[in-house]
Design an enzyme around this catalytic site. Structure first.
Site, PDB file in Angstrom:
ATOM      1  N   ARG A  77       0.861  -1.193   0.000  1.00 22.30           N
ATOM      2  CA  ARG A  77       0.000   0.000   0.000  1.00 22.30           C
ATOM      3  C   ARG A  77       0.892   1.236   0.000  1.00 22.30           C
ATOM      4  O   ARG A  77       1.716   1.401   0.902  1.00 22.30           O
ATOM      5  CB  ARG A  77      -0.906  -0.027   1.233  1.00 22.30           C
ATOM      6  CG  ARG A  77      -1.719   1.228   1.381  1.00 22.30           C
ATOM      7  CD  ARG A  77      -2.700   1.188   2.550  1.00 22.30           C
ATOM      8  NE  ARG A  77      -3.295   2.502   2.650  1.00 22.30           N
ATOM      9  CZ  ARG A  77      -3.259   3.299   3.707  1.00 22.30           C
ATOM     10  NH1 ARG A  77      -2.711   2.882   4.844  1.00 22.30           N
ATOM     11  NH2 ARG A  77      -3.793   4.481   3.666  1.00 22.30           N
ATOM     12  N   HIS A 121      -2.974  11.025   1.078  1.00 22.39           N
ATOM     13  CA  HIS A 121      -2.473  10.784   2.432  1.00 22.39           C
ATOM     14  C   HIS A 121      -1.962  12.127   2.964  1.00 22.39           C
ATOM     15  O   HIS A 121      -0.772  12.306   3.201  1.00 22.39           O
ATOM     16  CB  HIS A 121      -1.385   9.709   2.393  1.00 22.39           C
ATOM     17  CG  HIS A 121      -1.103   9.055   3.705  1.00 22.39           C
ATOM     18  ND1 HIS A 121      -1.247   7.704   3.933  1.00 22.39           N
ATOM     19  CD2 HIS A 121      -0.655   9.566   4.878  1.00 22.39           C
ATOM     20  CE1 HIS A 121      -0.896   7.417   5.182  1.00 22.39           C
ATOM     21  NE2 HIS A 121      -0.530   8.539   5.779  1.00 22.39           N
ATOM     22  N   GLU A 166      -7.261   8.203   6.572  1.00 19.28           N
ATOM     23  CA  GLU A 166      -7.520   8.833   7.874  1.00 19.28           C
ATOM     24  C   GLU A 166      -7.979  10.285   7.748  1.00 19.28           C
ATOM     25  O   GLU A 166      -7.319  11.200   8.290  1.00 19.28           O
ATOM     26  CB  GLU A 166      -6.259   8.758   8.751  1.00 19.28           C
ATOM     27  CG  GLU A 166      -5.785   7.355   9.021  1.00 19.28           C
ATOM     28  CD  GLU A 166      -4.536   7.314   9.909  1.00 19.28           C
ATOM     29  OE1 GLU A 166      -4.036   8.366  10.311  1.00 19.28           O
ATOM     30  OE2 GLU A 166      -4.083   6.200  10.212  1.00 19.28           O
ATOM     31  N   ASN A 293      -7.309   1.424   9.969  1.00 21.31           N
ATOM     32  CA  ASN A 293      -5.994   1.600  10.595  1.00 21.31           C
ATOM     33  C   ASN A 293      -6.214   1.523  12.099  1.00 21.31           C
ATOM     34  O   ASN A 293      -7.079   2.227  12.637  1.00 21.31           O
ATOM     35  CB  ASN A 293      -5.396   2.958  10.253  1.00 21.31           C
ATOM     36  CG  ASN A 293      -4.993   3.064   8.789  1.00 21.31           C
ATOM     37  OD1 ASN A 293      -5.105   2.099   8.030  1.00 21.31           O
ATOM     38  ND2 ASN A 293      -4.527   4.237   8.391  1.00 21.31           N
ATOM     39  N   TYR A 295      -4.171   1.472  15.905  1.00 25.18           N
ATOM     40  CA  TYR A 295      -2.944   1.571  16.705  1.00 25.18           C
ATOM     41  C   TYR A 295      -3.218   1.371  18.193  1.00 25.18           C
ATOM     42  O   TYR A 295      -2.479   0.696  18.882  1.00 25.18           O
ATOM     43  CB  TYR A 295      -2.255   2.919  16.478  1.00 25.18           C
ATOM     44  CG  TYR A 295      -1.647   2.986  15.093  1.00 25.18           C
ATOM     45  CD1 TYR A 295      -0.365   2.517  14.858  1.00 25.18           C
ATOM     46  CD2 TYR A 295      -2.390   3.458  14.013  1.00 25.18           C
ATOM     47  CE1 TYR A 295       0.192   2.544  13.580  1.00 25.18           C
ATOM     48  CE2 TYR A 295      -1.845   3.484  12.729  1.00 25.18           C
ATOM     49  CZ  TYR A 295      -0.557   3.013  12.519  1.00 25.18           C
ATOM     50  OH  TYR A 295      -0.031   3.026  11.264  1.00 25.18           O
ATOM     51  N   GLU A 351      -3.399  -0.419   8.123  1.00 22.68           N
ATOM     52  CA  GLU A 351      -2.208  -0.038   8.893  1.00 22.68           C
ATOM     53  C   GLU A 351      -2.321  -0.611  10.298  1.00 22.68           C
ATOM     54  O   GLU A 351      -3.378  -0.508  10.931  1.00 22.68           O
ATOM     55  CB  GLU A 351      -2.077   1.489   9.069  1.00 22.68           C
ATOM     56  CG  GLU A 351      -1.621   2.243   7.870  1.00 22.68           C
ATOM     57  CD  GLU A 351      -1.495   3.737   8.136  1.00 22.68           C
ATOM     58  OE1 GLU A 351      -1.212   4.143   9.285  1.00 22.68           O
ATOM     59  OE2 GLU A 351      -1.700   4.492   7.170  1.00 22.68           O
TER      60      GLU A 351
HETATM   61  O1  IFM Z   1       2.633   7.544  10.173  1.00 22.91           O
HETATM   62  C1  IFM Z   1       1.255   7.516  10.345  1.00 22.91           C
HETATM   63  C2  IFM Z   1       0.557   7.364   9.015  1.00 22.91           C
HETATM   64  O2  IFM Z   1       0.901   8.369   8.126  1.00 22.91           O
HETATM   65  C3  IFM Z   1      -0.940   7.402   9.191  1.00 22.91           C
HETATM   66  N1  IFM Z   1      -1.361   6.454  10.209  1.00 22.91           N
HETATM   67  C4  IFM Z   1      -0.659   6.462  11.451  1.00 22.91           C
HETATM   68  C5  IFM Z   1       0.825   6.382  11.240  1.00 22.91           C
HETATM   69  C6  IFM Z   1       1.559   6.401  12.591  1.00 22.91           C
HETATM   70  O3  IFM Z   1       1.251   7.593  13.273  1.00 22.91           O
END
Ligand code: IFM
Length: 457
Positions: A77, A121, A166, A293, A295, A351
């Site tokens: 990606r 992005h 995002e 995504n 985290y 992600e």
């Molecule tokens: O680096 C970023 C990415 O550009 C978008 N998603 C989160 C990642 C980590 O912060």
């Protein structure tokens, strides 16, 4: 479906973004983007870093594709830099920019790596920001034009298209908190920008289809919010945060409306965006997949932060270099909840990953055992979600390479491949070899740290 839960053809990929890796910011006809402008302002980025050179991927893409091939990835990606293709945002096309992506895509296909292309992005051409950026409705039309130009050039070769990455963070951190480009600090602008980002997504979908693009979707960062206590005020804060970050995007895309309670809450503060007739129907254009995504989760309490009136709570337990809690269970929660409530045809983790303080040992190896543990636990959460019926079709680790981590510059390393920014030398970390084993076995094996190893560097 294999015994371990991952269906045949599951994508094991890695993700990057143009501004974070390409460099070559003023080469071969590329126009400036808001991130060039922002990163060149004093004091905005840690250590004064910029993406001027980044990982020099623009010149080293052949080496990077070779690394992906060695890692056995079956998907990659990446994002296209809008201002490399349309230096002024609209109108004049820079053929050399399109040629760069065409070559990259051809090399990926040659290596049996499926390209997953993100159109946007966060790197708006500066020329469009000068005319109001995402606050200005005309930027929506400019995005649709740009999507058409890229699709005309690449639709025959790229099977997976992502309109935006995002949009929630771009709208909030870039337009309300001022921490990301374009560095604005106005909540009303932020919600208007969010609406225009969504509208540009919805209007680009039919344009991409008309150009013959393959699967089309959008990538959202999904942070489940949990209340810090059982108090009503904390529960309300968590719900508001969840609507703000997740529902504000999921609801219009899948249900054709904004979440009612947040809308009224914002209306009372005169923060709602201008929405024209037909906008919501356009935003709800059917898509083929949702990219998620993930985290970390967000533990939230009632607080004083305007305009959301909530505070984020630090929770005990392991955190990454970003200060983010490690919580794989919340990935399971978010995947199952979104699948149940919004019913996307397919889901991809577009992600997931973690920043840790990595070093290249004297023997040339990067022993990033904590990243392996992080990825392993999150892949297990995804496996459980699949078993419970989530239509998950792929998983992209963030990131292929250490790269420019926005306001934190090069201080945070997310890659499964280490980059020495002085020499641009790439070294596959132990986590890269771990990811290779996952790809090779379609997720069946979780090799221990000791058993990983390979030859690329
Ligand atoms: O680096 C970023 C990415 O550009 C978008 N998603 C989160 C990642 C980590 O912060």
């Amino acid at each position: 479906m294999s015994d371990d839960g991952f269906p045949a053809g599951f994508l094991w990929g890695a993700a990057t973004a143009a501004y974070q890796i390409e460099g070559a910011w003023a080469e071969e006809g590329r126009g400036p983007s808001i991130w060039d402008t922002f990163s060149h302002l004093p004091g905005r980025i840690a250590a004064g870093d910029t993406g001027d050179v980044a990982c020099d991927h623009y010149h080293r893409w052949r080496e990077d594709v070779a690394i992906m091939r060695e890692l056995g990835l079956n998907a990659y990606r990446f994002s296209v830099s809008w201002s490399r293709v349309l230096p002024e945002g609209t109108g004049r096309v820079n053929q050399r920019g399109l040629d760069f992506y065409r070559q990259l895509v051809e090399a990926l296909l040659e290596a049996a790596i499926e390209p997953a292309l993100t159109l946007y992005h966060w790197d708006l051409p500066q020329a469009l920001q000068d005319r109001g950026g995402w606050r200005n409705r005309e930027t929506v039309g400019a995005f649709v034009e740009y999507a058409g130009v890229v699709a005309d050039a690449l639709a025959d070769r790229v099977p997976m298209w992502i309109t935006h990455n995002e949009p929630s963070l771009h709208a909030s951190v870039g337009h309300a908190l001022g921490v990301y480009a374009p560095g604005l600090t106005d909540w009303g602008t932020s919600f208007q920008a969010a609406h225009h980002l969504l509208l540009s997504h919805g209007l680009a979908v039919p344009a991409l289809r008309a150009a013959g693009a393959g699967k089309i979707g959008i990538t959202l960062v999904l942070e489940p919010a949990e209340p810090a206590s059982d108090e009503a005020a904390d529960r309300e804060a968590a719900e508001r945060y969840e609507q703000y970050l997740n529902g504000w995007y999921l609801d219009p895309i899948f249900r054709g409306r904004y979440p009612e309670s947040l809308w009224s809450w914002l209306a009372a503060r005169e923060l709602t965006p201008v929405v024209e007739d037909g906008d919501l129907a356009a935003i709800a254009a059917p898509i083929d997949f949702l990219g998620a995504n993930y985290y970390h989760r967000r533990v939230t309490a009632a607080g004083a932060d305007e305009p959301l009136l909530l505070s984020e709570i630090d929770v005990p337990g392991e955190v990454t270099e970003m200060g983010w809690e490690v919580c794989p269970r919340a990935l399971y929660d978010v995947l199952t909840t979104v699948a149940r409530e919004y019913r996307p045809a397919e889901l991809f983790v577009t992600e997931n990953g973690a920043a840790f303080r990595d070093v290249v040992d004297p023997d040339g190896r990067v022993r990033d055992a904590r990243r392996i543990a992080y990825l392993s636990a999150h892949v297990d959460a995804a496996r459980s979600a699949l078993r419970d019926g989530v239509p998950l079709r792929g998983y992209f680790v963030w990131s292929l390479l250490d790269n420019f981590q926005w306001a934190q510059g090069y201080s945070k390393r997310f890659g499964v491949v280490h980059v020495d920014y002085e020499t641009q030398r790439r070294t596959v970390k132990d986590s890269g070899w771990f990811w290779r084993e996952l790809a090779r076995t379609n997720g069946a094996q979780h090799p221990g740290v000791a058993s990983v190893g390979g030859s690329a560097s």
